[in-house]
Design an enzyme around this catalytic site. Structure first.
Site, PDB file in Angstrom:
ATOM      1  N   GLU A 342      37.723  46.615  41.731  1.00 22.81           N
ATOM      2  CA  GLU A 342      37.556  45.436  42.589  1.00 22.81           C
ATOM      3  C   GLU A 342      37.375  45.845  44.052  1.00 22.81           C
ATOM      4  O   GLU A 342      37.998  45.290  44.952  1.00 22.81           O
ATOM      5  CB  GLU A 342      38.757  44.491  42.421  1.00 22.81           C
ATOM      6  CG  GLU A 342      38.921  44.027  40.986  1.00 22.81           C
ATOM      7  CD  GLU A 342      39.998  42.981  40.775  1.00 22.81           C
ATOM      8  OE1 GLU A 342      40.990  42.987  41.517  1.00 22.81           O
ATOM      9  OE2 GLU A 342      39.829  42.149  39.863  1.00 22.81           O
ATOM     10  N   ASP A 417      42.146  40.744  31.704  1.00 19.57           N
ATOM     11  CA  ASP A 417      42.966  40.519  32.902  1.00 19.57           C
ATOM     12  C   ASP A 417      44.002  39.414  32.693  1.00 19.57           C
ATOM     13  O   ASP A 417      43.817  38.306  33.202  1.00 19.57           O
ATOM     14  CB  ASP A 417      42.045  40.158  34.080  1.00 19.57           C
ATOM     15  CG  ASP A 417      42.793  40.195  35.407  1.00 19.57           C
ATOM     16  OD1 ASP A 417      43.923  40.691  35.427  1.00 19.57           O
ATOM     17  OD2 ASP A 417      42.237  39.729  36.418  1.00 19.57           O
ATOM     18  N   GLU A 445      49.370  33.745  37.051  1.00 14.59           N
ATOM     19  CA  GLU A 445      48.060  33.600  37.690  1.00 14.59           C
ATOM     20  C   GLU A 445      47.087  32.764  36.858  1.00 14.59           C
ATOM     21  O   GLU A 445      46.398  31.906  37.395  1.00 14.59           O
ATOM     22  CB  GLU A 445      47.476  34.998  37.931  1.00 14.59           C
ATOM     23  CG  GLU A 445      46.060  34.977  38.468  1.00 14.59           C
ATOM     24  CD  GLU A 445      45.467  36.373  38.669  1.00 14.59           C
ATOM     25  OE1 GLU A 445      46.192  37.371  38.498  1.00 14.59           O
ATOM     26  OE2 GLU A 445      44.268  36.446  38.999  1.00 14.59           O
TER      27      GLU A 445
HETATM   28  C1  GCV Z   1      45.897  42.460  42.934  1.00 16.30           C
HETATM   29  C2  GCV Z   1      43.203  40.248  39.020  1.00 16.30           C
HETATM   30  C3  GCV Z   1      43.745  39.379  40.119  1.00 16.30           C
HETATM   31  C4  GCV Z   1      43.750  40.108  41.444  1.00 16.30           C
HETATM   32  C5  GCV Z   1      44.543  41.402  41.265  1.00 16.30           C
HETATM   33  C6  GCV Z   1      43.878  42.227  40.175  1.00 16.30           C
HETATM   34  C7  GCV Z   1      44.620  43.517  39.888  1.00 16.30           C
HETATM   35  O1  GCV Z   1      41.854  40.447  39.179  1.00 16.30           O
HETATM   36  O2  GCV Z   1      42.992  38.206  40.205  1.00 16.30           O
HETATM   37  O3  GCV Z   1      44.327  39.271  42.406  1.00 16.30           O
HETATM   38  O4  GCV Z   1      44.613  42.132  42.462  1.00 16.30           O
HETATM   39  O5  GCV Z   1      43.864  41.478  38.987  1.00 16.30           O
HETATM   40  O6  GCV Z   1      45.373  43.520  38.925  1.00 16.30           O
HETATM   41  O7  GCV Z   1      44.437  44.480  40.606  1.00 16.30           O
END
Ligand code: GCV
Length: 770
Positions: A342, A417, A445
């Site tokens: 990411e 995820d 989340e």
């Molecule tokens: C901390 C997902 C979440 C992100 C998170 C990422 C990760 O994509 O939406 O907010 O980032 O996982 O686990 O690194």
């Protein structure tokens, strides 16, 4: 827990409606009498949730008599030695254990048990280690079997008196034993013939805080960060010790303090002093601190021209930085790394492998006994566009055996995820020569965030019990991560924390159960979600079975209900983009939206059908599992229906085992989820007399919000998928009240915990669909 604070204290401004303040005030006024007697055995004094499951409310009736016979005095460590008379001579951890026993027993029994130098009567509680207590040393407890964190609680006879001993090889084992002893009483277990030996199956049991240095929490739904960086290290908020105490009560022994999307500032002397101060508070509770670090720190902080892991200057920079940390924090746990994921930097930026990147940090840490948790959640949007679910395995499987002994590859429970339901991650069955740890998301989340009632025990249990078949039947994920399958010595589990500055810690009372169940399963991954739920309910509310049974039933059904109204039958990633709150099945690639962040990429819904073909005719991600599991998932006759659309693209008219078509079943799942929430509201309403007004109201209000959210999910999803399937709704099913265009236009612009400065969508003047 250290100070009685008015219920509103510590609550961020604007988070509590006036109504709840009035409720709180009213309940305080009534505190002295009538409400407390509404139900025999139930504690209905006003409660803001701050005390979590460590409430220690008075035991009543028959149990009080029994417990008073079993608990009459406390014999601190070092009986006959000076410490029995001078508690200051106890180690900090034993002092905490003693304080907890005094506090717990006083609360539960209504009287403070005297601290005695030796056993003088029946009902003595003796606690300590062989080193700290002559009494413990003399008892034949065979302590070696519980290792360096375990404990033994046993009914014994000492000097002709009935006594209970709480013993460990180490002080922290004694503290864990003290909490267990109190839990026995909180859950109304008999104390007369105890013979308990317990030790953790997993060595590092860690909470990952995605807390930013500016005080926000990524994917945090319980207020701001608990860590008040501005006032550290001088001011140590009492909440730091309260946090550590709550963690220790369930066996958590580590905290990663900062977000995996890490800021280099965390490694500056300014912040390391603050980290050291927190480490000092946590130490007596057996909690080590860890830090997330950015791979690029040698460049951004060290002003080097590169962060290449093979560059000697870069390696020297990390070695010096690690040495600096250990000077101030000798028991520092180590680092957590999110690399090449990411947009985060990583070794692949320099043409190096994930193992080469890890090796650099592992060496620097190994010199001081530190460990490295290296995340397998590695992907860059668009890079693996045929199927993102494949990417972690494709990256890491070839590196099996290339990671140092002090490295754990941290693997999320599923390959995408933290979705409401995913199959277990294929890496768990694929890296026999690497320490693997499990990463769970305790913060919800993708499961409705702060307000939804979703107990995650069943989700955690599902992944821990999933069988990888890596070494034949019984090669469960639990056995991979506890080291019993491959014999690893370094074992770990992490949970992304759901804790913040909200007075009740987790944003809702029932979210506290997710913190609790994470800790309990980290200690023993074979514990059942149901048993843990019952334990938590008794400690958090009341042990009255008229309350416990229906609430445990609700908790156990809650995750499946959320799956039903969000992503049934193996669907995934259908949430609104960015915030991950509310439905967004129409989110399509394009206009800055990469395919693997869109919803349509995952549902693959088209006129012919729905679902992601991950069999040999599709992305073949199923081949990443062992042959037995791959065959089960590949064949329609054996693929579990709750994962059907994860692995298969099927026609809308495909018949499920029930005889219904896929389309009909999908719709009925959405309806079932909504109906569950409605019933849950009714059940909760019927339980009001067992709960104090404040916690009752908060839960009731949140269930009302959840009902609207569930309805919104159901209506929007049906409207969207019907626009593609062109099938009629099954008989008796109500059509969505709004048009698809209406659902698509509606969006919640600001959601707590969502990264990003601006709103999640452009303004749209449409009415609320829920
Ligand atoms: C901390 C997902 C979440 C992100 C998170 C990422 C990760 O994509 O939406 O907010 O980032 O996982 O686990 O690194």
């Amino acid at each position: 827990m250290t100070r009685p604070i008015s219920p509103a204290a510590g609550q961020p401004k604007g988070r509590r409606p006036l109504g709840s303040l009035i409720w709180a005030g009213l309940s305080l006024m009534l505190l002295t009498g009538a409400l407390a007697t509404r139900s025999a055995g139930a504690d209905t004094h006003t409660d803001d949730g701050y005390r979590l499951w460590l409430r220690y409310v008075p035991v009543q009736g028959e149990w009080l008599e029994r417990y008073r016979r079993s608990v009459s005095e406390l014999i601190a460590a070092n009986a006959r030695g000076p410490a029995a008379r001078a508690p200051a001579a106890l180690s900090p951890t034993l002092r905490v254990a003693q304080a907890e026993l005094v506090r717990g027993l006083t609360g539960l029994l209504g009287t403070t048990p005297p601290l005695a130098p030796d056993v003088t009567r029946d009902g003595a509680i003796v606690f300590g280690t062989p080193a700290s207590s002559a009494l413990v040393r003399r008892l034949p407890l065979a302590l070696s079997r519980v290792g360096d964190e375990g404990y033994i609680i046993r009914s014994v006879a000492i000097a002709g008196h009935r006594a209970t001993v709480i013993a460990g090889n180490t002080d922290i084992g004694v503290l864990y034993g003290a909490f267990r002893f109190l839990r026995l009483m909180q859950t109304r277990a008999p104390l007369e013939h105890l013979d308990i030996a317990s030790s953790p199956r997993i060595r590092r049991r860690v909470l990952d805080h995605w807390d930013n240095l500016d005080g926000t929490v990524e994917r945090g739904y319980a207020g701001d960060s608990l860590w008040k960086w501005d006032s550290l290290p001088e001011h140590l908020s009492p909440r730091y010790a309260d946090y550590a105490r709550a963690c220790a009560s369930i066996g958590i022994n580590g905290a990663v303090l900062n977000n995996v999307n890490a800021s280099p500032f965390i490694l500056t002397p300014l912040y390391l002093r603050k980290v050291a101060a927190l480490a000092g508070v946590f130490r007596p509770y057996g909690i080590r601190v860890y830090l997330s670090v950015p791979f690029s720190a040698p460049v951004t902080l060290g002003k080097l021209s590169s962060a290449d892991p093979l560059d000697p200057k870069v390696r020297a920079w990390w070695a010096a930085k690690v040495a600096q940390i250990y000077r101030d924090i000798p028991d520092f746990g180590g680092f957590l790394m999110k690399a090449n994921s990411e947009g985060q930097p990583g070794p692949e930026d320099y043409g190096r492998t994930q193992a080469q990147g890890a090796d650099m940090l592992a060496q620097a840490l190994a010199a001081h006994g530190g460990i490295l948790m290296w995340r397998a959640f590695v992907y860059s949007t668009g890079a693996h566009s045929e199927d993102r679910a494949r990417q972690a395995y494709d990256t890491f499987k070839p590196l099996d055996g290339r990671f140092a002994d002090n490295v754990l590859v941290q693997v999320k429970n599923g390959p995408i995820d933290f979705q409401p339901r995913e199959p277990f991650h294929p890496l768990f069955g694929a890296m026999p020569h690497t320490n693997l740890m499990l990463e769970l998301e305790v913060t919800k989340e993708y499961l409705g965030q702060q307000t939804s009632f979703v107990y995650l025990g069943p989700l955690f249990e599902e992944v821990l019990r999933a069988d990888t078949w890596a070494r034949g039947a019984g090669s469960t994920v639990a056995r991979v991560i506890d080291g019993s399958l491959y014999g690893e010595r370094l074992t770990a589990i992490a949970g992304v924390a759901n804790i913040g500055s909200d007075r009740n810690w987790c944003g809702s009372i029932f979210n506290q159960a997710n913190w609790y169940v994470f800790g309990r399963m980290a200690w023993n991954p074979d514990l059942s979600a149901r048993a843990i739920a019952a334990e938590w309910v008794k400690m958090t509310f009341t042990s009255d079975p008229r309350f416990v049974q229906p609430v445990v039933r609700l908790m156990m059904g809650s995750r499946e209900a959320a799956v039903d109204y969000m992503t049934p039958l193996g669907l995934a990633s259908q949430m609104a983009a960015g915030t991950h709150f509310g439905p967004g099945p129409w989110v399509a690639p394009g206009k800055g939206m990469p395919p693997d962040w869109s919803s349509t990429y995952y549902s693959r819904a088209d006129a012919a059908g729905i679902g992601f073909d991950r069999t040999a005719s599709g992305s073949d991600a199923v081949a990443q599992y062992s042959p037995h599991v791959a065959a089960e998932f590949s064949h329609l006759a054996t693929c579990p229906e709750d994962l059907l659309l994860w692995f298969h693209h099927l026609p809308w008219d495909y018949r499920l085992r029930s005889g219904r078509t896929l389309w009909e079943s999908l719709v009925l799942h959405y309806d079932r989820g909504v109906a569950w929430v409605q019933q849950a509201r009714g059940t909760w309403r019927g339980l009001s007399r067992y709960v104090d007004p404040e916690r009752y109201r908060l839960t009731a209000d949140f269930l009302a919000i959840q009902q609207k959210d569930a309805q919104w999910w159901r209506d929007a999803s049906i409207a969207y998928f019907q626009s593609i399937s062109h099938r009629p709704l099954p008989a008796g099913v109500a059509p969505p009240p709004d048009t698809l265009a209406h659902y698509e236009a509606f969006c919640i612009p600001y959601v707590e915990g969502s990264p990003g400065a601006g709103p999640a969508c452009p303004p749209a003047d449409v009415s609320v669909p829920r």
